[in-house]
Design an enzyme around this catalytic site. Structure first.
Site: not given
Ligand SMILES: [Zn+2]
Ligand SMILES: [Zn+2]
Length: 444
Positions: A267, A334, A406
């Protein structure tokens, strides 16, 4: 019928140059050129006919006339003159029925090719032949008429002849699968066209800042034309990873344009750290392709200092783009910083790690991307989760998972569309405040 009788039949009906006669027997004998085959056939036929003529057999004279007229064979001519009682029939035009004698243009067309490629950098090429339809049709009919079983097509011989000559003159190699350039030749019209194949370079990039898109983000109001909403730039963000990498590439290659292919995307507000994300840059119609990639890497990194960084640049091909797209679902790691509504308990950290490690997450398309993605439920696996408390209401969570999960929604729960999720597991409203990609795991 043996090959001599067949050859004579062909010549009786059609004028044929040495190459075009020889080509009908291309699969006979090894390491020979077709013009040698054709010439040899004409020579033996001349000797046989000469013997017949000397014994006053009219057939001999007849054959010599055919060879002189339709074979353009000077030795048959000379033999007729020497025998004295006939004068040879002339064929002034000497145009071969099959190739229209355009093999004579080989050298001229090759010179034309050399002029056309002189400005280009390339290591490999392929000569592609374009024939007028009439030539192909004529050859098909000819081969059917004489039931040619050992032949080669005129297209094939042109391709081979041009390939060989151009390789000799340029020192470059013929390459069938992935040539740098394709030289399209119409030997009948002496046309030459150069098709420059794209250049592919593979690498990895890091994005060190937030608020930068991966690719150009056009202004939705004007769709890139420029309006007062976007300050007449046509873009919503002044820079993107794609633009910062593409510009130096375009300058170095003098290409027409670039396409940026990456294995997934982060993003706009997410950094890409660690060993970076694999990408391939494709340059359309490059004039230069022998790049000093180490120097180019330094140029890009100096120009974009603090914003992005590229590494491991190396030459690639179209297959690498395919592999990159396939690898979008490869493992990712992440790091997300989470802000909680209520204070965290010590047991919360352990609970999160245990509940999320080795877990399959069911995730409906997030509300924030629903306007551009189909609403469906995906399943993504989490391999490992580690949680560290930063303050009473803040924690840092590292997640190793299948690509395509996500992360922001894993934290918030997205109104129940992601299960399970951090908010729900702890009964404590959680919000992601910073997200980084630490690793994209792929063998490049
Ligand atoms: Zn010919
Ligand atoms: Zn605009």
């Amino acid at each position: 019928m043996d090959i001599f009788e067949t050859s004579l039949e062909m010549l009786r009906k059609y004028p044929l140059c040495d190459r075009c006669l020889g080509r009908q027997f291309a699969m006979l004998g090894y390491n020979l050129e077709n013009f040698e085959r054709g010439r040899s056939l004409k020579l033996v036929l001349t000797l046989q006919a000469s013997a017949l003529a000397q014994s006053r057999n009219e057939k001999g004279h007849d054959t010599l006339q055919v060879l002189a007229k339709n074979g353009f064979f000077l030795h048959a001519n000379a033999t007729i003159v020497q025998l004295g009682n006939h004068s040879p029939s002339q064929n002034d035009s000497e145009i071969c029925y099959l190739c229209e004698s355009s093999f004579k243009n080989l050298d001229k067309v090759v010179r034309n090719v050399l002029r056309n490629v002189s400005e280009l950098e390339y290591a490999t090429f392929l000569a592609g032949i374009i024939l007028p339809i009439r030539v192909e049709e004529r050859e098909d009919e000819f081969r059917a008429e004489f039931q040619v079983n050992y032949g080669e097509s005129v297209k094939h011989e042109f391709g081979r002849s041009f390939g060989k000559r151009i390789a000799e003159k340029t020192g470059k190699a013929v390459e069938f699968m992935n040539p740098d350039i394709v030289i399209l030749i119409n030997p009948f019209e002496e046309n030459v066209k150069i098709q420059v194949n794209p250049l592919f370079v593979l690498g990895r990039y890091k994005k060190l800042v937030r608020d930068m898109p991966q690719s150009i983000w056009f202004c939705s109001n004007c769709r890139g034309k420029g309006c007062d909403k976007c300050d007449f730039t046509g873009k919503l963000y002044s820079e993107s990873v794609e633009e910062l990498i593409s510009k130096p590439f375009l300058e170095a290659t003098k290409g027409e344009k670039t396409s940026f292919h990456a294995s997934g995307r982060e993003d706009i507000d997410v950094r890409m750290l660690g060993n970076g994300r694999p990408f391939v840059i494709e340059v359309t119609k490059p004039k230069k392709r022998f790049l000093d990639l180490a120097a180019l890497e330094r140029t890009i990194n100096n120009c974009s200092k603090g914003k992005i960084e590229v590494m491991n640049l190396r030459n690639a091909n179209r297959d690498d783009v395919r592999r990159l797209k396939k690898a979008e679902s490869s493992r990712k790691e992440y790091r997300v910083t989470i802000k909680f509504k209520d204070d965290l308990k010590d047991t919360d950290l352990v609970l999160l790690e245990e509940a999320l490690t080795n877990t399959l997450i069911k995730q409906r398309t997030p509300l924030r991307v629903l306007h551009r993605r189909a609403d469906l439920t995906r399943e993504r696996y989490i391999y490992e989760v580690k949680v560290k408390r930063c303050s009473s209401k803040k924690a840092e969570m590292d997640i190793l998972c299948q690509g395509g999960l996500y992360i922001k929604e894993l934290v918030t729960g997205d109104e129940g569309r992601t299960a399970c999720n951090v908010s729900g597991l702890l009964g404590n409203e959680a919000k992601p405040i910073q997200l980084d990609v630490l690793r994209v795991i792929m063998n490049t």
